[in-house]
Design a protein around this motif. Structure first.
Motif, short mmCIF file in Angstrom:
data_model
loop_
_atom_site.label_atom_id
_atom_site.label_comp_id
_atom_site.label_asym_id
_atom_site.label_seq_id
_atom_site.Cartn_x
_atom_site.Cartn_y
_atom_site.Cartn_z
N THR A 147 -66.68 1.24 -7.53
CA THR A 147 -67.54 0.41 -6.72
C THR A 147 -66.89 -0.95 -6.65
O THR A 147 -66.82 -1.28 -5.48
N ARG A 148 -66.18 -1.38 -7.59
CA ARG A 148 -65.72 -2.63 -7.46
C ARG A 148 -64.25 -2.51 -6.79
O ARG A 148 -63.95 -3.38 -6.07
N PHE A 149 -63.73 -1.63 -6.83
CA PHE A 149 -62.53 -1.19 -5.59
C PHE A 149 -62.93 -1.24 -4.39
O PHE A 149 -62.36 -2.11 -3.49
N VAL A 150 -64.03 -0.83 -3.89
CA VAL A 150 -64.44 -0.69 -2.71
C VAL A 150 -64.98 -2.02 -2.20
O VAL A 150 -64.32 -2.85 -1.11
N LEU A 151 -65.36 -2.76 -2.90
CA LEU A 151 -65.89 -4.38 -2.80
C LEU A 151 -64.66 -5.10 -2.81
O LEU A 151 -64.30 -6.00 -1.89
N ALA A 152 -63.57 -5.15 -3.46
CA ALA A 152 -62.39 -5.92 -3.48
C ALA A 152 -61.68 -5.52 -2.17
O ALA A 152 -61.06 -6.37 -1.75
N MET A 153 -61.70 -4.19 -1.82
CA MET A 153 -60.92 -3.87 -0.38
C MET A 153 -61.82 -4.72 0.65
O MET A 153 -60.98 -5.01 1.48
N THR A 154 -63.12 -4.54 0.41
CA THR A 154 -63.76 -5.22 1.66
C THR A 154 -63.58 -6.57 1.73
O THR A 154 -63.16 -7.40 2.92
N LEU A 155 -63.66 -7.37 0.55
CA LEU A 155 -63.25 -8.78 0.48
C LEU A 155 -61.76 -8.92 0.57
O LEU A 155 -61.63 -9.82 1.77
N GLY A 156 -60.81 -8.22 0.33
CA GLY A 156 -59.44 -8.46 0.73
C GLY A 156 -59.02 -8.12 2.37
O GLY A 156 -58.41 -8.99 2.75
N ASP A 157 -59.57 -7.11 2.75
CA ASP A 157 -59.53 -6.90 4.07
C ASP A 157 -59.95 -7.98 4.95
O ASP A 157 -59.21 -8.34 6.16
N SER A 158 -61.16 -8.49 4.58
CA SER A 158 -61.88 -9.67 5.54
C SER A 158 -61.01 -10.79 5.43
O SER A 158 -60.86 -11.66 6.21
N PHE A 159 -60.02 -11.17 4.38
CA PHE A 159 -59.44 -12.45 4.39
C PHE A 159 -57.88 -12.15 4.37
O PHE A 159 -57.27 -12.95 4.27
N GLY A 160 -57.55 -10.74 4.81
CA GLY A 160 -56.18 -10.61 5.07
C GLY A 160 -55.41 -10.76 3.87
O GLY A 160 -54.06 -10.88 3.79
N ALA A 161 -55.86 -10.06 2.62
CA ALA A 161 -55.26 -10.29 1.30
C ALA A 161 -54.41 -8.98 1.50
O ALA A 161 -53.35 -8.87 0.45
N ILE A 162 -54.67 -7.91 2.18
CA ILE A 162 -53.74 -6.56 2.07
C ILE A 162 -52.55 -6.69 2.82
O ILE A 162 -52.38 -6.48 4.20
N ASP A 163 -51.55 -7.03 2.17
CA ASP A 163 -50.39 -7.55 3.02
C ASP A 163 -49.33 -6.63 2.32
O ASP A 163 -49.51 -5.65 1.37
N ALA A 164 -48.06 -7.01 2.69
CA ALA A 164 -46.79 -6.18 2.38
C ALA A 164 -46.66 -6.02 0.92
O ALA A 164 -46.11 -5.16 0.06
N SER A 165 -47.11 -7.18 -0.05
CA SER A 165 -46.93 -7.23 -1.41
C SER A 165 -47.71 -6.14 -1.98
O SER A 165 -47.43 -5.70 -3.26
N LEU A 166 -48.78 -5.55 -1.40
CA LEU A 166 -49.59 -4.55 -1.92
C LEU A 166 -49.21 -3.03 -1.64
O LEU A 166 -49.83 -2.37 -1.98
N ALA A 167 -48.21 -3.04 -0.65
CA ALA A 167 -47.65 -1.94 -0.29
C ALA A 167 -47.68 -0.84 -1.51
O ALA A 167 -48.09 0.19 -1.57
N PRO A 168 -46.85 -1.28 -2.65
CA PRO A 168 -46.47 -0.44 -3.87
C PRO A 168 -47.72 -0.03 -4.54
O PRO A 168 -47.86 1.25 -4.69
N THR A 169 -48.84 -0.90 -4.61
CA THR A 169 -50.07 -0.58 -5.34
C THR A 169 -50.93 0.35 -4.35
O THR A 169 -51.47 1.50 -4.99
N LEU A 170 -50.87 0.20 -2.90
CA LEU A 170 -51.52 1.33 -2.28
C LEU A 170 -50.98 2.59 -2.09
O LEU A 170 -51.61 3.55 -2.18
N ALA A 171 -49.66 2.61 -2.34
CA ALA A 171 -49.04 4.03 -2.34
C ALA A 171 -49.18 4.58 -3.58
O ALA A 171 -49.43 5.99 -3.61
#
Length: 218
Positions: A53-77
């Protein structure tokens, strides 16, 4: 995160029929000064606690503010190998946006694996198809090898989509010195109008001189 803050994050979401609140309004009401950093911090916490639940909320927040950038590629992978978050398709969408060459093995994993929570609702293998598209867009030469491997997948929709995307990729890179690969894919593509012929051809295909022999995780 308080219940009020959770509801505020939900108001950032973009979907049909809903007008999200502005980022300034969100920051004022949360309150916070840096939405991108807040999103990254909350995402790390949600992953550490394996809280979907918190993951989806954090992803929503991060996506809205452009937080999902190249630095998170290893984490997402890494998240493509897990299903506790129940957001594998979203993770692959974000990897598609990032187009980081190092994420090819993770995308191949996403194309091969059907998480348990999707078993009853994904006959067309939507997650795999998204991963195939992400491989199509990824600039790494390894992505071509991954698509080549997926053309022989036992699920027809995965094999079909992999062949289509590989054909597009090879047409774009003909000048890059892969004529054997292009010719091979064009033969498969030509058979695509007939599903039976298509499947028979991809199952008979063998690694050619363009195959580098390296494979992603099983």
């Amino acid at each position: 995160m308080t219940p009020e803050q959770r509801e505020l994050v939900k108001q950032l979401a973009r979907y049909q029929g809903h007008i999200p609140i502005s980022r300034d309004e969100f920051l004022n009401r949360y309150p916070a000064t840096d939405g991108a950093q807040l999103g990254r911090d909350l995402l790390r916490e949600a992953i550490a606690d394996r809280d979907p639940t918190r993951f989806v909320l954090a992803m929503t927040l991060g996506d809205s503010f452009g937080a999902i950038d190249a630095s998170l590629a290893p984490t997402l992978a890494e998240l493509t190998y897990e299903d506790w978050h129940q957001s594998n398709e979203w993770v692959v969408d974000l990897l598609d946006d990032l187009r980081d060459p190092t994420t090819v093995p993770a995308l191949l994993q996403a194309a091969r694996w059907l998480p348990d929570y999707m078993l009853q609702e994904d006959e067309v293998r939507a997650l795999a198809v998204k991963a195939v598209w992400a491989l199509r867009h990824n600039p790494s030469p390894d992505a071509i090898d991954a698509l080549r491997e997926l053309t022989t997948h036992e699920h027809p929709n995965i094999a079909w989509n992999a062949t289509e995307r590989l054909h597009e990729r090879c047409v774009m890179t003909t000048s890059g010195g892969k004529p054997a690969l292009l010719a091979h894919v064009q033969r498969i593509h030509a058979a695509g109008a007939d599903r039976a012929a298509f499947l028979a051809l991809v199952q008979r295909s063998q690694p050619g001189p363009f195959s580098r022999g390296r494979r992603g995780p099983t």
